[in-house]
Write a protein that holds these residues in place. Structure first.
Motif, PDB file in Angstrom:
ATOM      1  N   ARG A   1       9.268  10.478  12.426  1.00 40.08           N
ATOM      2  CA  ARG A   1       9.295  10.281  11.356  1.00 40.08           C
ATOM      3  C   ARG A   1      10.670   8.979  11.271  1.00 40.08           C
ATOM      4  O   ARG A   1      11.682   9.481  10.369  1.00 40.08           O
TER       5      ARG A   1
ATOM      6  N   LEU B   1      12.133   5.446  10.495  1.00 42.51           N
ATOM      7  CA  LEU B   1      11.924   3.926   9.403  1.00 42.51           C
ATOM      8  C   LEU B   1      12.031   2.809  10.327  1.00 42.51           C
ATOM      9  O   LEU B   1      13.141   2.681  10.898  1.00 42.51           O
TER      10      LEU B   1
ATOM     11  N   LYS C   1       3.413  15.765   8.683  1.00 41.41           N
ATOM     12  CA  LYS C   1       3.365  14.394   8.797  1.00 41.41           C
ATOM     13  C   LYS C   1       2.833  13.544   7.741  1.00 41.41           C
ATOM     14  O   LYS C   1       3.177  12.560   7.140  1.00 41.41           O
TER      15      LYS C   1
ATOM     16  N   ASN D   1       4.020  11.208   4.142  1.00 41.32           N
ATOM     17  CA  ASN D   1       3.747   9.629   3.998  1.00 41.32           C
ATOM     18  C   ASN D   1       2.806   9.371   2.736  1.00 41.32           C
ATOM     19  O   ASN D   1       2.912   8.540   2.104  1.00 41.32           O
TER      20      ASN D   1
ATOM     21  N   ARG E   1       4.821   9.665  -0.229  1.00 41.87           N
ATOM     22  CA  ARG E   1       5.505   8.351  -0.456  1.00 41.87           C
ATOM     23  C   ARG E   1       4.467   7.553  -1.228  1.00 41.87           C
ATOM     24  O   ARG E   1       4.723   6.783  -2.262  1.00 41.87           O
TER      25      ARG E   1
ATOM     26  N   ILE F   1       4.615   5.585  -4.935  1.00 41.75           N
ATOM     27  CA  ILE F   1       4.636   4.023  -4.938  1.00 41.75           C
ATOM     28  C   ILE F   1       3.683   3.766  -5.943  1.00 41.75           C
ATOM     29  O   ILE F   1       3.650   3.068  -6.659  1.00 41.75           O
TER      30      ILE F   1
ATOM     31  N   LEU G   1      10.161   5.302  -7.595  1.00 42.44           N
ATOM     32  CA  LEU G   1      10.104   4.328  -6.714  1.00 42.44           C
ATOM     33  C   LEU G   1      10.111   2.838  -7.412  1.00 42.44           C
ATOM     34  O   LEU G   1       9.842   2.715  -8.671  1.00 42.44           O
ATOM     35  N   ARG G   2       9.884   1.779  -6.386  1.00 39.89           N
ATOM     36  CA  ARG G   2       9.946   0.055  -7.160  1.00 39.89           C
ATOM     37  C   ARG G   2       8.372  -0.143  -7.210  1.00 39.89           C
ATOM     38  O   ARG G   2       7.486  -0.237  -6.082  1.00 39.89           O
TER      39      ARG G   2
ATOM     40  N   GLY H   1       1.998  -4.309  -3.540  1.00 40.62           N
ATOM     41  CA  GLY H   1       1.047  -3.190  -3.099  1.00 40.62           C
ATOM     42  C   GLY H   1       1.847  -2.422  -1.672  1.00 40.62           C
ATOM     43  O   GLY H   1       3.008  -2.751  -1.711  1.00 40.62           O
ATOM     44  N   VAL H   2       1.079  -1.758  -1.153  1.00 41.58           N
ATOM     45  CA  VAL H   2       1.818  -1.014   0.046  1.00 41.58           C
ATOM     46  C   VAL H   2       1.020  -1.455   1.383  1.00 41.58           C
ATOM     47  O   VAL H   2      -0.153  -1.644   1.684  1.00 41.58           O
ATOM     48  N   GLY H   3       2.092  -1.903   2.382  1.00 41.43           N
ATOM     49  CA  GLY H   3       1.584  -2.307   3.750  1.00 41.43           C
ATOM     50  C   GLY H   3       2.162  -1.252   4.739  1.00 41.43           C
ATOM     51  O   GLY H   3       2.783  -0.414   4.309  1.00 41.43           O
TER      52      GLY H   3
ATOM     53  N   CYS I   1       1.553   2.783   8.377  1.00 45.55           N
ATOM     54  CA  CYS I   1       1.778   4.075   8.183  1.00 45.55           C
ATOM     55  C   CYS I   1       1.205   4.689   6.443  1.00 45.55           C
ATOM     56  O   CYS I   1       0.342   5.224   6.333  1.00 45.55           O
TER      57      CYS I   1
ATOM     58  N   ASP J   1      -2.069   6.603   6.424  1.00 44.70           N
ATOM     59  CA  ASP J   1      -2.278   8.066   6.770  1.00 44.70           C
ATOM     60  C   ASP J   1      -2.751   8.892   5.852  1.00 44.70           C
ATOM     61  O   ASP J   1      -3.593   9.945   6.041  1.00 44.70           O
TER      62      ASP J   1
ATOM     63  N   LYS K   1       7.191  -5.318   4.263  1.00 46.85           N
ATOM     64  CA  LYS K   1       8.182  -5.037   3.575  1.00 46.85           C
ATOM     65  C   LYS K   1       9.490  -5.958   3.817  1.00 46.85           C
ATOM     66  O   LYS K   1       9.692  -6.719   4.839  1.00 46.85           O
TER      67      LYS K   1
HETATM   68  N1  SAJ Z   1       7.083   0.072  -1.138  1.00 42.49           N
HETATM   69  C1  SAJ Z   1       7.015  -0.314  -2.547  1.00 42.49           C
HETATM   70  N2  SAJ Z   1       7.724   0.657  -3.284  1.00 42.49           N
HETATM   71  C2  SAJ Z   1       8.943   1.448  -2.839  1.00 42.49           C
HETATM   72  C3  SAJ Z   1       8.762   1.604  -1.227  1.00 42.49           C
HETATM   73  C4  SAJ Z   1       8.047   0.950  -0.591  1.00 42.49           C
HETATM   74  O1  SAJ Z   1       6.076  -0.823  -2.709  1.00 42.49           O
HETATM   75  O2  SAJ Z   1       9.670   1.955  -3.785  1.00 42.49           O
HETATM   76  C5  SAJ Z   1       5.881  -0.481  -0.113  1.00 42.49           C
HETATM   77  C6  SAJ Z   1       6.642  -1.208   0.875  1.00 42.49           C
HETATM   78  O3  SAJ Z   1       6.807  -2.621   0.466  1.00 42.49           O
HETATM   79  C7  SAJ Z   1       5.543  -1.221   2.197  1.00 42.49           C
HETATM   80  C8  SAJ Z   1       5.052   0.150   1.942  1.00 42.49           C
HETATM   81  O4  SAJ Z   1       5.375   0.595   0.637  1.00 42.49           O
HETATM   82  O5  SAJ Z   1       4.685  -2.207   1.721  1.00 42.49           O
HETATM   83  C9  SAJ Z   1       5.712   1.021   2.995  1.00 42.49           C
HETATM   84  O6  SAJ Z   1       7.102   1.034   2.733  1.00 42.49           O
HETATM   85  P1  SAJ Z   1       8.024   2.246   3.434  1.00 42.49           P
HETATM   86  O7  SAJ Z   1       9.654   1.900   3.009  1.00 42.49           O
HETATM   87  O8  SAJ Z   1       7.550   3.536   3.144  1.00 42.49           O
HETATM   88  O9  SAJ Z   1       8.303   1.851   4.915  1.00 42.49           O
HETATM   89  P2  SAJ Z   1       7.275   2.311   6.319  1.00 42.49           P
HETATM   90  O10 SAJ Z   1       5.977   2.438   5.871  1.00 42.49           O
HETATM   91  O11 SAJ Z   1       7.793   1.332   7.377  1.00 42.49           O
HETATM   92  O12 SAJ Z   1       8.008   3.701   6.785  1.00 42.49           O
HETATM   93  C10 SAJ Z   1       7.413   4.776   6.338  1.00 42.49           C
HETATM   94  C11 SAJ Z   1       8.405   5.948   6.099  1.00 42.49           C
HETATM   95  N3  SAJ Z   1       8.098   7.133   5.675  1.00 42.49           N
HETATM   96  C12 SAJ Z   1       8.537   7.758   4.585  1.00 42.49           C
HETATM   97  O13 SAJ Z   1       9.373   7.102   3.918  1.00 42.49           O
HETATM   98  C13 SAJ Z   1       8.102   8.961   4.184  1.00 42.49           C
HETATM   99  C14 SAJ Z   1       9.126   6.397   7.396  1.00 42.49           C
HETATM  100  O14 SAJ Z   1       9.902   7.533   7.442  1.00 42.49           O
HETATM  101  C15 SAJ Z   1       7.798   6.790   8.513  1.00 42.49           C
HETATM  102  O15 SAJ Z   1       8.423   7.217   9.528  1.00 42.49           O
HETATM  103  C16 SAJ Z   1       7.022   5.560   8.300  1.00 42.49           C
HETATM  104  O16 SAJ Z   1       6.518   5.280   7.223  1.00 42.49           O
HETATM  105  C17 SAJ Z   1       5.951   6.055   9.426  1.00 42.49           C
HETATM  106  O17 SAJ Z   1       6.128   5.656  10.586  1.00 42.49           O
HETATM  107  O18 SAJ Z   1       4.975   7.022   9.041  1.00 42.49           O
END
Ligand code: SAJ
Length: 430
Positions: A153, A155, A205, A209, A212, A216, A249-250, A254-256, A259, A263, A316
Motif C-alpha cells: 500500500r 504511494l 487491498k 483503492n 479512493r 474521486i 477529493l479533487r 479522470g483516474v489513471g 491501481c 482494482d 498524476k
Molecule cells: N486523482 C484525482 N483526484 C484526487 C486524487 C487522485 O483525480 O483527489 C487521480 C490522480 O490524478 C490519478 C489517480 O486518481 O490519476 C490515482 O491517483 P492516486 O493519488 O490514488 O495515486 P496512485 O494510484 O499512485 O496510488 C494509489 C494509492 N492508494 C490509495 O491512496 C488508497 C496508494 O496508496 C496505493 O498503494 C496505490 O494506489 C496502489 O499501489 O494501489
C-alpha cells in the motif's frame, strides 16, 4: 519462522524495492524477472523504473552482495510473487502472470517454505488459484508449506519510506502462514503488522483503492453538477471540507495509474450483481475525459482543425508514469474529433505515444496552438508564468482541468481562462 534466503518474483515498482529492502536488512535475496532486458539493466547497475531513492537503495543492496539479480528461481526459505495484475479489454482480471509465477516456484518448493502473493488480486486468488498450483508439488498447503497474501500500500513517489513505515496486513492461508508472513516482514516493516486470513487481506487491498476511486468519482460528478448549477466546484469543495468530517477529493480529467483505475474492476467481476456503486464510480471516472473534451469544444466552438496544446500526459502530478493516463485519453478523444493535438509531458519529454504528436519542449507545444489545456498539475506546469506564456503563443484561450492556475493572473496576461467544474453564475449568464 527463520528466514535466510528469499526469492522475489517480479522486479517492478513493488518487487524491486521489496527485494532491495530485504537485502539491505540482511537477507540473501534472489531478485527474479522474466524480462531479460530488466535483468540486464539491473545487473549493469542501471534502473528501469523511476522512484525517488531507488537507485541508491538498489546500489546498496547489490553492493552488499545480498541482492542477486537473475532470470532463474532458486531454492529459498520464502518466495514473494510481485507481478502485474492488469485487466483484459473486457475488464476481467488478467492473472496469467500470477499463474506462471506460481508455476515457476513448483520445482523449487521445499517443505517448510513460505510463499507470499503481493500482487493486487481478486478475492480468493490466493486460496483458489495459487494454493492448488503449489499443491501440484505434492506438498499440502498449510501442512507442508505456508501461503500468505500480503498486499502493498505504498504511494508511487514515496514507495521506499512507505514500504517500511506503513502498516502491513498479512493474510494467511491459515494461522501458521500468517505468523510466518509476520516473521518475514517484521525484518523491515516498522509499521503495525496485522494478521488476518488471505481472503480478507485481498478484500482489504481492493477496498482501499476502491474507496479512493469512489471518492474521486463523487468529486468528478460534483464538478459536472457545479457546471450545470453555475457554481465553482473548487470553491464549493473548499467550503464543504471545512466540515470536520468531510474530505471531498479533487476533480480532474479522470483516474489513471495501474491501481486505482484497475482494482475496483476485480470486485465488479467477482460480484457484478452487488458491486453497483463500484461499477458506477468506474464509469464516472472513465467518462471524465469526455467532459474535458466538451469544455475545450465549448471554449473554441469547433474542434475540427483546432490546434490544441495539451500540457501534461502523466497519470498524476510529478511522476513520469503514463500508464492508463486520463490525459492521454483526452488527447485521443480530441484527435478523434478532428482537433490537431500537440502534447508536452515535462516529466517524460521523450514519451513516444502512438497516434499522438508529442514534443520535448513547452515552446514547441505552444508555438502554433490556438487553445492550451492543463491536464496534469505538475509543479513545473503550475508555476508557468502566464506573461511569459503569452510571448510564446498566439493562443489566448486556456482550459485548466486541475485548478492548477490562477484565473486573475492568466486573465491579466490576456487569456480567456476556463476551469473544469466552474459554471457560469446567474450574474454572468445575465
Ligand atoms: N486523482 C484525482 N483526484 C484526487 C486524487 C487522485 O483525480 O483527489 C487521480 C490522480 O490524478 C490519478 C489517480 O486518481 O490519476 C490515482 O491517483 P492516486 O493519488 O490514488 O495515486 P496512485 O494510484 O499512485 O496510488 C494509489 C494509492 N492508494 C490509495 O491512496 C488508497 C496508494 O496508496 C496505493 O498503494 C496505490 O494506489 C496502489 O499501489 O494501489
Amino acid at each position: 519462522m527463520d528466514f535466510q534466503k528469499v526469492c522475489v518474483l517480479g522486479l517492478g515498482y513493488i518487487g524491486l524495492p521489496t527485494a532491495s529492502t530485504f537485502a539491505t536488512h540482511g537477507l540473501h535475496v534472489v531478485g527474479v524477472d522474466i524480462n531479460s532486458q530488466v535483468v540486464e539493466i539491473l545487473r549493469n547497475g542501471g534502473l528501469h523504473i523511476h522512484e525517488p531513492g531507488l537507485r541508491t537503495l538498489v546500489k546498496a543492496a547489490l553492493g552488499s552482495g545480498n541482492l542477486v539479480i537473475s532470470g532463474q528461481l532458486e531454492e529459498a526459505d520464502a518466495f514473494i510473487i510481485a507481478v502485474p495484475t492488469p485487466f483484459f479489454a473486457d475488464k476481467r482480471a488478467d492473472l496469467r502472470a500470477v499463474t506462471s509465477a506460481a508455476e515457476s516456484i513448483l520445482p523449487h518448493l521445499r517443505r517448510g517454505n513460505l510463499v507470499v502473493l503481493e500482487s493486487t488480486s481478486p478475492p480468493h486468488t490466493t486460496c483458489d488459484l495459487v494454493a492448488p498450483i503449489l499443491q501440484r508439488s505434492g506438498f499440502v498447503c498449510g501442512r507442508d508449506f505456508s501461503l500468505a497474501y500480503v498486499p502493498e500500500r505504498v504511494l508511487p513517489g514515496r514507495i521506499l519510506g512507505e514500504l517500511v513505515e506503513n502498516a502491513r496486513v498479512i493474510g494467511g492461508f491459515d494461522r501458521i502462514s500468517a505468523e510466518a508472513g509476520r516473521d518475514l516482514y517484521s525484518l523491515f516493516v516498522r509499521g503495525e503488522i496485522v494478521l488476518t486470513d488471505a481472503t480478507t487481506a485481498e478484500m482489504v487491498k481492493l477496498m482501499e483503492n476502491t474507496y479512493r476511486d469512489v471518492n474521486i468519482a463523487v468529486a468528478n460528478e460534483f464538478s459536472r453538477l457545479a457546471e450545470r448549477f453555475g457554481v465553482d466546484v473548487w470553491e464549493a469543495i473548499n467550503l464543504a471540507n471545512r466540515h470536520p468530517r468531510v474530505k471531498i477529493l479533487r476533480p480532474g480529467p479522470g483516474v489513471g495509474g495501474h491501481c486505482i483505475g484497475v482494482d475496483p474492476w476485480f470486485l465488479v467481476e467477482a460480484a457484478p450483481d452487488l458491486a453497483t456503486l463500484v461499477r458506477a464510480a468506474r464509469q464516472v471516472n472513465d467518462s471524465q475525459p469526455d467532459f474535458v473534451v466538451r469544455i475545450i469544444q465549448r471554449t473554441a466552438g469547433e474542434l475540427k482543425g483546432l490546434r490544441v496544446a495539451l500540457l501534461g500526459l502523466a497519470y498524476k502530478p510529478d511522476v513520469d508514469d503514463l500508464r492508463e493516463s486520463p490525459a492521454i485519453e483526452v488527447a485521443h478523444r480530441l484527435t478523434k474529433a478532428g482537433a490537431l493535438v500537440t502534447a508536452f509531458e515535462p516529466c517524460k519529454p521523450d514519451a513516444p505515444l502512438s497516434g499522438l504528436v508529442t514534443v520535448p519542449t513547452l515552446e514547441q507545444a505552444l508555438e502554433n496552438a490556438e487553445v492550451l489545456a492543463l491536464l496534469v498539475a505538475h509543479t513545473f506546469l503550475k508555476e508557468l508564468d502566464p506573461q511569459r506564456v503569452a510571448t510564446l503563443t498566439e493562443a489566448r484561450t486556456v482550459v485548466d482541468t486541475v485548478n492548477g492556475w490562477s484565473a486573475p493572473a492568466w486573465e491579466a496576461a490576456g487569456f480567456h481562462y476556463f476551469r473544469l467544474g466552474v459554471g457560469k453564475s446567474r450574474l454572468e449568464q445575465a
